[in-house]
Design a protein around this motif. Structure first.
Motif, PDB file in Angstrom:
ATOM      1  N   ASP A   1       0.825  -1.202   0.000  1.00 46.94           N
ATOM      2  CA  ASP A   1       0.000   0.000   0.000  1.00 46.94           C
ATOM      3  C   ASP A   1       0.862   1.255   0.000  1.00 46.94           C
ATOM      4  OD1 ASP A   1      -2.207   1.576   0.047  1.00 46.94           O
ATOM      5  OD2 ASP A   1      -2.847   1.047   2.074  1.00 46.94           O
ATOM      6  N   LYS A   2       0.398   2.274  -0.691  1.00 51.04           N
ATOM      7  CA  LYS A   2       1.091   3.559  -0.727  1.00 51.04           C
ATOM      8  C   LYS A   2       0.287   4.567   0.077  1.00 51.04           C
ATOM      9  CE  LYS A   2       3.142   6.951  -3.857  1.00 51.04           C
ATOM     10  NZ  LYS A   2       3.419   7.304  -5.269  1.00 51.04           N
ATOM     11  N   PRO A   3       0.832   5.062   1.197  1.00 53.67           N
ATOM     12  CA  PRO A   3       0.099   6.042   2.005  1.00 53.67           C
ATOM     13  C   PRO A   3      -0.181   7.307   1.214  1.00 53.67           C
ATOM     14  CG  PRO A   3       1.987   5.158   3.202  1.00 53.67           C
ATOM     15  CD  PRO A   3       2.140   4.720   1.781  1.00 53.67           C
TER      16      PRO A   3
ATOM     17  N   PHE B   1       2.483  10.349   0.433  1.00 52.13           N
ATOM     18  CA  PHE B   1       3.863   9.941   0.656  1.00 52.13           C
ATOM     19  C   PHE B   1       4.454   9.356  -0.627  1.00 52.13           C
ATOM     20  CE2 PHE B   1       2.121  10.179   4.860  1.00 52.13           C
ATOM     21  CZ  PHE B   1       3.161  10.649   5.640  1.00 52.13           C
ATOM     22  N   ASN B   2       5.788   9.294  -0.647  1.00 52.06           N
ATOM     23  CA  ASN B   2       6.500   8.913  -1.874  1.00 52.06           C
ATOM     24  C   ASN B   2       7.102   7.516  -1.783  1.00 52.06           C
ATOM     25  OD1 ASN B   2       8.391   9.574   0.063  1.00 52.06           O
ATOM     26  ND2 ASN B   2       9.855  10.458  -1.388  1.00 52.06           N
ATOM     27  N   TYR B   3       6.368   6.578  -1.183  1.00 51.35           N
ATOM     28  CA  TYR B   3       6.879   5.218  -1.071  1.00 51.35           C
ATOM     29  C   TYR B   3       5.720   4.234  -0.985  1.00 51.35           C
ATOM     30  CZ  TYR B   3       5.796   5.766   3.902  1.00 51.35           C
ATOM     31  OH  TYR B   3       5.157   5.988   5.083  1.00 51.35           O
ATOM     32  N   THR B   4       6.049   2.951  -1.125  1.00 49.81           N
ATOM     33  CA  THR B   4       5.075   1.871  -0.974  1.00 49.81           C
ATOM     34  C   THR B   4       5.481   1.021   0.221  1.00 49.81           C
ATOM     35  OG1 THR B   4       4.594   1.788  -3.349  1.00 49.81           O
ATOM     36  CG2 THR B   4       4.050  -0.165  -2.044  1.00 49.81           C
ATOM     37  N   TYR B   5       4.530   0.781   1.112  1.00 52.66           N
ATOM     38  CA  TYR B   5       4.784  -0.036   2.302  1.00 52.66           C
ATOM     39  C   TYR B   5       4.401  -1.469   1.979  1.00 52.66           C
ATOM     40  CZ  TYR B   5       4.854  -1.466   7.199  1.00 52.66           C
ATOM     41  OH  TYR B   5       5.132  -2.088   8.382  1.00 52.66           O
ATOM     42  N   HIS B   6       5.368  -2.383   2.115  1.00 47.43           N
ATOM     43  CA  HIS B   6       5.151  -3.782   1.742  1.00 47.43           C
ATOM     44  C   HIS B   6       5.331  -4.687   2.962  1.00 47.43           C
ATOM     45  CE1 HIS B   6       5.154  -7.344  -0.849  1.00 47.43           C
ATOM     46  NE2 HIS B   6       6.126  -7.795  -0.081  1.00 47.43           N
ATOM     47  N   VAL B   7       4.344  -5.558   3.178  1.00 48.05           N
ATOM     48  CA  VAL B   7       4.435  -6.572   4.224  1.00 48.05           C
ATOM     49  C   VAL B   7       4.367  -7.939   3.559  1.00 48.05           C
ATOM     50  CG1 VAL B   7       3.362  -7.573   6.281  1.00 48.05           C
ATOM     51  CG2 VAL B   7       3.309  -5.105   5.942  1.00 48.05           C
ATOM     52  N   ASN B   8       5.401  -8.740   3.762  1.00 48.42           N
ATOM     53  CA  ASN B   8       5.348 -10.119   3.291  1.00 48.42           C
ATOM     54  C   ASN B   8       4.275 -10.867   4.077  1.00 48.42           C
ATOM     55  OD1 ASN B   8       7.499  -9.861   1.435  1.00 48.42           O
ATOM     56  ND2 ASN B   8       8.989 -10.096   3.088  1.00 48.42           N
ATOM     57  N   PRO B   9       3.646 -11.912   3.510  1.00 48.33           N
ATOM     58  CA  PRO B   9       2.619 -12.655   4.249  1.00 48.33           C
ATOM     59  C   PRO B   9       3.112 -13.024   5.650  1.00 48.33           C
ATOM     60  CG  PRO B   9       2.683 -13.402   1.989  1.00 48.33           C
ATOM     61  CD  PRO B   9       3.833 -12.444   2.147  1.00 48.33           C
TER      62      PRO B   9
ATOM     63  N   TYR C   1       8.634  -6.705   6.866  1.00 52.17           N
ATOM     64  CA  TYR C   1       8.190  -5.602   6.032  1.00 52.17           C
ATOM     65  C   TYR C   1       9.376  -4.810   5.481  1.00 52.17           C
ATOM     66  CZ  TYR C   1       9.306  -2.731  10.104  1.00 52.17           C
ATOM     67  OH  TYR C   1       9.972  -2.123  11.142  1.00 52.17           O
ATOM     68  N   GLU C   2       9.107  -3.986   4.467  1.00 55.49           N
ATOM     69  CA  GLU C   2      10.109  -3.089   3.915  1.00 55.49           C
ATOM     70  C   GLU C   2       9.428  -1.938   3.197  1.00 55.49           C
ATOM     71  OE1 GLU C   2      12.507  -5.424   1.337  1.00 55.49           O
ATOM     72  OE2 GLU C   2      10.997  -5.603  -0.232  1.00 55.49           O
ATOM     73  N   ILE C   3      10.203  -0.881   2.949  1.00 60.97           N
ATOM     74  CA  ILE C   3       9.722   0.297   2.251  1.00 60.97           C
ATOM     75  C   ILE C   3      10.275   0.269   0.831  1.00 60.97           C
ATOM     76  CG2 ILE C   3       9.526   2.809   2.299  1.00 60.97           C
ATOM     77  CD1 ILE C   3       8.341   1.380   4.720  1.00 60.97           C
ATOM     78  N   ARG C   4       9.370   0.265  -0.164  1.00 61.41           N
ATOM     79  CA  ARG C   4       9.777   0.126  -1.552  1.00 61.41           C
ATOM     80  C   ARG C   4       9.402   1.359  -2.377  1.00 61.41           C
ATOM     81  NH1 ARG C   4       7.631  -5.988  -3.076  1.00 61.41           N
ATOM     82  NH2 ARG C   4       9.044  -7.174  -1.710  1.00 61.41           N
ATOM     83  N   ASP C   5       9.980   1.413  -3.572  1.00 64.47           N
ATOM     84  CA  ASP C   5       9.613   2.423  -4.578  1.00 64.47           C
ATOM     85  C   ASP C   5       9.681   3.842  -4.027  1.00 64.47           C
ATOM     86  OD1 ASP C   5       9.061   0.285  -6.298  1.00 64.47           O
ATOM     87  OD2 ASP C   5       6.997   0.146  -5.561  1.00 64.47           O
ATOM     88  N   ILE C   6      10.746   4.123  -3.286  1.00 67.28           N
ATOM     89  CA  ILE C   6      10.931   5.471  -2.729  1.00 67.28           C
ATOM     90  C   ILE C   6      11.407   6.409  -3.839  1.00 67.28           C
ATOM     91  CG2 ILE C   6      12.159   6.852  -1.020  1.00 67.28           C
ATOM     92  CD1 ILE C   6      12.534   4.255   0.588  1.00 67.28           C
TER      93      ILE C   6
ATOM     94  N   TRP D   1       3.928   0.352   9.885  1.00 70.63           N
ATOM     95  CA  TRP D   1       2.727   1.143   9.614  1.00 70.63           C
ATOM     96  C   TRP D   1       1.483   0.264   9.572  1.00 70.63           C
ATOM     97  CZ3 TRP D   1       0.403   2.117   4.359  1.00 70.63           C
ATOM     98  CH2 TRP D   1      -0.685   2.996   4.447  1.00 70.63           C
ATOM     99  N   ILE D   2       1.559  -0.874   8.887  1.00 68.11           N
ATOM    100  CA  ILE D   2       0.467  -1.844   8.867  1.00 68.11           C
ATOM    101  C   ILE D   2       0.905  -3.064   9.670  1.00 68.11           C
ATOM    102  CG2 ILE D   2      -0.904  -3.382   7.420  1.00 68.11           C
ATOM    103  CD1 ILE D   2      -0.752  -1.309   5.212  1.00 68.11           C
ATOM    104  N   ILE D   3       0.138  -3.384  10.709  1.00 66.72           N
ATOM    105  CA  ILE D   3       0.487  -4.454  11.634  1.00 66.72           C
ATOM    106  C   ILE D   3      -0.447  -5.636  11.399  1.00 66.72           C
ATOM    107  CG2 ILE D   3       0.626  -5.111  14.063  1.00 66.72           C
ATOM    108  CD1 ILE D   3       1.190  -2.139  14.664  1.00 66.72           C
TER     109      ILE D   3
END
Length: 243
Positions: A90-92, A95-103, A138-143, A206-208
């Motif tokens: 998801d992209k907040p 903001f200029n990034y995508t928040y990614h959570v692996n399963p 999790y990680e922050i992508r596409d910054i 950010w997403i738990i």
């Protein structure tokens, strides 16, 4: 914290075995006083939450996919365990990034209390509590980064992944209604309070998993359930009449 919650949960379960069955006194049209003895064990209910799959179909970029199992005692107490898997990409807004959570796996344990236990209704109306915990990767992508000095834009940066362990509590109100035989449908509204969210990465979670977005304390479930009820003999008895 987990040990304390587990101990409380076990004590609650043990207390059910020592409680006397509750009786509901009613008076029929003939004036007979009748006592109904609620069965000690009401059965086991398995449920699947379909709210998040529906929300994903309409564009939601994260989701908790969960199942639940509970056991009923005296039509009143329902210890419950909920478990699921969360993912996010998801992209907040703003903001200029995508928040990614692996399963990632999450758990909740708790108790529902049927506040309509002494009413003849095709289901239960309950309040409850939950203790939840989850591990996430999790990680922050596409910054996208912009340098005003060089007047350049760099895209596709990534902050290395982090890991988090989170704990929270929930206050719940909900309803389950019998549709046909053992099939039931239900919903719940939840208010969530985050206890802690430990991290070993540079970015704050950010997403738990199991909790949702950390800045949103409200949650909703919509479930399809099936109750496996034990076969019991009728225990109603006429004990007196009006004079």
């Amino acid at each position: 914290m987990m040990r304390v919650i587990s101990l409380i949960f076990i004590l609650l379960l043990l207390s059910f075995s020592s409680v006397e069955a509750k009786r509901n006194v009613i008076v029929n049209e003939q004036g007979d006083t009748i006592k109904y003895l609620y069965p000690k064990f009401n059965g086991i209910t398995i449920g699947v939450d379909i709210f998040n799959p529906i929300a994903n179909a309409f564009g939601q970029k994260f989701g908790n996919y969960e199942v639940s199992i509970d056991a009923g005692f005296y039509n009143r107490f329902y210890p419950i365990y909920e478990a699921g898997i969360c993912y996010a990409n998801d992209k907040p807004d703003g903001f200029n990034y995508t928040y990614h959570v692996n399963p990632s796996f999450y758990n909740r344990i708790g108790l529902n209390y049927n506040i309509m236990y002494n009413k003849k209704i095709p289901g239960i109306f309950y309040v409850g509590i939950r203790y939840g915990f989850s591990f996430s990767d999790y990680e922050i992508r596409d910054i996208t980064a912009t340098s005003p000095y060089w007047d350049t834009k760099i895209e596709g940066l990534t902050i290395p992944g982090g890991k988090s362990f989170s704990q929270w509590g929930e206050a719940v109100i909900g309803l389950q209604v019998r549709l046909y035989k053992g099939f039931m449908m239900g919903w719940s509204l939840r208010y969530k309070l985050l206890f802690s969210s430990q991290q070993d990465g540079d970015a704050r979670p950010w997403i738990i998993p199991g909790f949702g977005k950390r800045n949103n304390p409200l949650g909703v479930t919509f479930t399809l359930n099936y109750r496996f009820s034990p076969k019991v003999k009728s225990v109603s008895a006429t004990v007196g009449s009006k004079k």
